[in-house]
Design an enzyme around this catalytic site. Structure first.
Site, PDB file in Angstrom:
ATOM      1  N   ARG A 120      -1.444   1.232   9.707  1.00 37.40           N
ATOM      2  CA  ARG A 120      -2.321   2.334  10.125  1.00 37.40           C
ATOM      3  C   ARG A 120      -3.371   2.662   9.067  1.00 37.40           C
ATOM      4  NH1 ARG A 120       1.331   7.749   9.740  1.00 37.40           N
ATOM      5  NH2 ARG A 120       2.678   7.116   8.042  1.00 37.40           N
ATOM      6  N   LYS A 139      -6.315   6.344   6.213  1.00 42.58           N
ATOM      7  CA  LYS A 139      -4.919   6.276   6.667  1.00 42.58           C
ATOM      8  C   LYS A 139      -4.800   7.029   7.992  1.00 42.58           C
ATOM      9  CE  LYS A 139      -0.165   7.153   5.171  1.00 42.58           C
ATOM     10  NZ  LYS A 139       0.662   7.454   4.000  1.00 42.58           N
ATOM     11  N   ASP A 151       1.665   3.501  16.573  1.00 47.63           N
ATOM     12  CA  ASP A 151       0.353   3.830  17.149  1.00 47.63           C
ATOM     13  C   ASP A 151      -0.812   3.786  16.161  1.00 47.63           C
ATOM     14  OD1 ASP A 151       0.874   6.023  15.595  1.00 47.63           O
ATOM     15  OD2 ASP A 151       1.037   7.440  17.264  1.00 47.63           O
ATOM     16  N   GLY A 152      -0.533   3.532  14.893  1.00 50.77           N
ATOM     17  CA  GLY A 152      -1.638   3.439  13.926  1.00 50.77           C
ATOM     18  C   GLY A 152      -2.217   4.782  13.516  1.00 50.77           C
ATOM     19  N   ARG A 209      -8.218   7.750   1.398  1.00 52.19           N
ATOM     20  CA  ARG A 209      -7.643   7.686   0.057  1.00 52.19           C
ATOM     21  C   ARG A 209      -8.363   6.639  -0.782  1.00 52.19           C
ATOM     22  NH1 ARG A 209      -1.474   5.668   1.402  1.00 52.19           N
ATOM     23  NH2 ARG A 209      -2.023   3.697   2.361  1.00 52.19           N
ATOM     24  N   ASP A 286       7.255  -2.113  -0.686  1.00 47.80           N
ATOM     25  CA  ASP A 286       5.904  -2.050  -0.090  1.00 47.80           C
ATOM     26  C   ASP A 286       5.203  -0.756  -0.478  1.00 47.80           C
ATOM     27  OD1 ASP A 286       8.137  -1.217   1.699  1.00 47.80           O
ATOM     28  OD2 ASP A 286       6.509  -0.359   2.886  1.00 47.80           O
ATOM     29  N   ASN A 287       5.930   0.166  -1.089  1.00 45.91           N
ATOM     30  CA  ASN A 287       5.311   1.417  -1.524  1.00 45.91           C
ATOM     31  C   ASN A 287       5.162   1.481  -3.042  1.00 45.91           C
ATOM     32  OD1 ASN A 287       5.108   2.312   1.104  1.00 45.91           O
ATOM     33  ND2 ASN A 287       7.048   3.391   1.077  1.00 45.91           N
ATOM     34  N   ASP A 296       1.426   6.053  -1.348  1.00 43.26           N
ATOM     35  CA  ASP A 296       2.090   6.303  -0.059  1.00 43.26           C
ATOM     36  C   ASP A 296       2.936   7.568  -0.077  1.00 43.26           C
ATOM     37  OD1 ASP A 296       0.877   4.183   1.092  1.00 43.26           O
ATOM     38  OD2 ASP A 296       2.704   3.187   1.759  1.00 43.26           O
TER      39      ASP A 296
END
Ligand code: AMP
Ligand code: MG
Length: 541
Positions: A120, A139, A151-152, A209, A286-287, A296
């Site tokens: 997203r 984001k 849903d992004g 961001r 991934d964060n 994140d």
């Protein structure tokens, strides 16, 4: 009549957002997904997919960070500026933008999850201002090939939390990504906030961001896991060349030095999380930013009563993998996964081990220094110092104690040999979550500790003013307490964004007294103890 140009103001480099020229070094240098279709799917042999933001109905600028604007060479916008809202919602793509979603994987809660990617978040491009490169990413800008079943989009509540916390962390001196803007989309987003089968429409929002790069550990893990070694090398070279140029030309020894640098930065970041009482909540690989930035902002929270086991994330309530006290060892675990991913580049296992040792050593050393600074002591290296520390941590278990208030007020404890018990403990009383007065046995235990502590300070003979100032530089007065963000969310959902402005303003000077904002420095009110959004948060965002 004087010629008008004689009176013209000097022109800024970029006057407004719509005059920005974007660079595209990431897409220029690295391989793109060849499939142009914006459909969720596994992507192969690429670092990103070109994708445009999905337009929103009625974008409206709700908040803006002037300082981040300045980093990009931007003036603060007129709040009613629809051009700005259009661009920062993704409705308008400027000619130099080449928007994309990047491809990464990750270990989630200790397990390899395969491809994740920007589901997203959509990068608009890079702005280079005063020799610094900044990636601008929206984001909540709509689906991408990495959206899987989602849903992004992003809801207003989580966007307010990300916007405010990124800025608050920056001013606290914690390495972090930044936030330029918060835009309401005018659309609703359906979320089952409590994961209890009751989905509800909520207002949607988009945060723009900003960071030098949003590359994560997971980018390298995914490429390594699928044997895309050429892409792995190209991405590493890109990151080194643009973001670690001091390491020189890529080579096995350069990769090893780079890994050690990532380890060092990550250690410093986590030590500062521990200093200010920040709990990230979802430290999946991934964060984790390759630059050692906090990235994140999801179900994060601020420690109020000092509790090593506390986590705000309800998804993690059972195992508490990502609780406050586990963060240092989880960062190490995550770096170990990164080390595995970088093995094709750094075949010398000893070099990887050396990097991981840098993490351990940097964390230990930084954190010990931080703890000594927080206590206003020169050192904790001797037996007596260590005992003072462990004893106070035990006292926090015994008497529920607000971490932020305790350390801030400790600077006010009088360092005098002849003083009444009451006067000695008075500055700290406010930090305790107690109903009225301390139990007598607890009071005695605190007095015993305080006497030893003040004796030690006295012996160290630090200049009192210097000690106080140094403690106040380490121990913030204002942090983005969980209930404060929640109050800003509730007011904004009702159309009043003034608390966002006020919090942004106060959090710019978290170490200053700011008496007019004393109310925002108080300990957690009882109503917020168990309230969702204040004490617990789900990943639904
Ligand atoms: P997070 O736990 O927020 O770090 O997200 C983990 C993964 O889920 C990332 O790949 C995100 O891009 C993706 N993701 C989270 N929320 C959404 C959403 N609403 N739509 C699409 N992807 C999402
Ligand atoms: Mg994420």
């Amino acid at each position: 009549m004087p010629h008008p140009t004689h009176h013209a103001k000097p022109k800024a480099l970029h006057s407004g957002l719509n005059n920005l020229v974007f660079d595209d070094s990431f897409v220029r240098t690295l391989p793109a997904d060849e499939n142009p279709h914006n459909m969720p799917r596994p992507v192969r042999d690429a670092c990103y997919s070109f994708v445009s933001p999905t337009p929103v109905s009625a974008p409206k600028l709700l908040a803006w960070s002037d300082e981040v604007g300045q980093l990009l060479g931007l003036h603060s916008p007129d709040a009613a500026c629809t051009l700005t809202a259009n661009t920062l919602s993704g409705n308008q793509i400027l000619p130099s933008m080449r928007p994309y979603a990047s491809r990464y994987g990750g270990h989630q809660f200790g397990h390899w999850a395969g491809q994740l990617g920007d589901g997203r978040a959509i990068t608009l491009g890079e702005v280079v201002h005063q020799h610094q490169r900044w990636e601008l990413q929206l984001k909540g800008a709509g689906t991408t090939p990495y959206s899987r079943h989602a849903d992004g989009r992003a809801v207003l509540r989580s966007s307010i939390r990300e916007f405010l916390c990124s800025e608050a962390m920056h001013y606290l001196g914690v390495p972090t990504t930044r936030a330029l803007s918060l835009v309401a989309t005018g659309d609703t987003v359906v979320r089952d906030m409590f994961y209890d089968g009751n989905p509800n429409p909520e207002p949607g929002a988009i945060v723009c961001r900003v960071a030098p790069t949003f590359v994560r550990f997971g980018h390298f893990e995914l490429l390594a896991s699928l044997g895309e070694i050429d892409n792995l090398t190209r991405l590493a070279n890109y990151v080194i060349q643009h973001h670690f140029p001091e390491l020189g030309a890529p080579s096995p020894s350069c990769y090893a030095a780079w890994f050690a640098e990532i380890c060092q930065r990550t250690a410093i970041m986590v030590a500062h999380w521990m200093r200010v009482g920040f709990v990230h909540g979802v430290m999946n690989t991934d964060n984790m930013s390759i630059l050692g930035l906090t990235i994140d902002y999801g179900p994060y929270g601020w420690l109020e009563n000092y509790d090593l086991h506390w986590t705000p994330n309800t998804t993690d309530a059972q195992h508490r993998r990502y609780c406050y006290g586990n963060q240092p060892q989880i960062a190490f675990w995550n770096l170990s996964r990164l080390a595995e991913a970088l093995q094709p580049l750094i075949q010398d296992r000893n070099a990887l081990e050396a990097g991981l040792n840098v993490y351990q050593e940097t964390f230990e050393c930084t954190y010990w220094e931080i703890l000594a600074d927080k206590l206003g002591l020169k050192t904790l290296d001797d037996e007596e110092g260590q005992k003072l520390l462990t004893d106070v941590l035990h006292l926090f278990q015994r008497t529920e104690t607000d971490m932020t208030l305790f350390f801030r007020r400790l600077a006010d404890v009088p360092i005098q040999t002849t003083i009444s018990d009451e006067a000695l403990i008075a500055p700290l009383i406010d930090a305790f979550y107690i109903d009225g007065t301390l139990k007598q046995s607890d009071q005695q235990a605190w007095m015993e500790w305080l006497k030893r502590y003040t004796q030690r300070v006295y012996q160290e003979a630090i200049d009192p003013l210097e000690r106080r100032q140094s403690m106040q530089r380490t121990n913030p007065k204002y942090v983005l307490r969980n209930h404060l963000a929640q109050r800003a969310i509730e007011a904004s959902e009702g159309g009043d964004t003034s608390l966002i402005e006020r919090l942004l303003d106060v959090m710019r000077r978290p170490y200053d007294e700011q008496p007019e904002h004393e109310e925002l420095a108080r300990k957690r009110p009882e109503w917020a103890r168990y309230k969702p959004g204040c004490s617990t948060l789900s990943c639904s965002s």
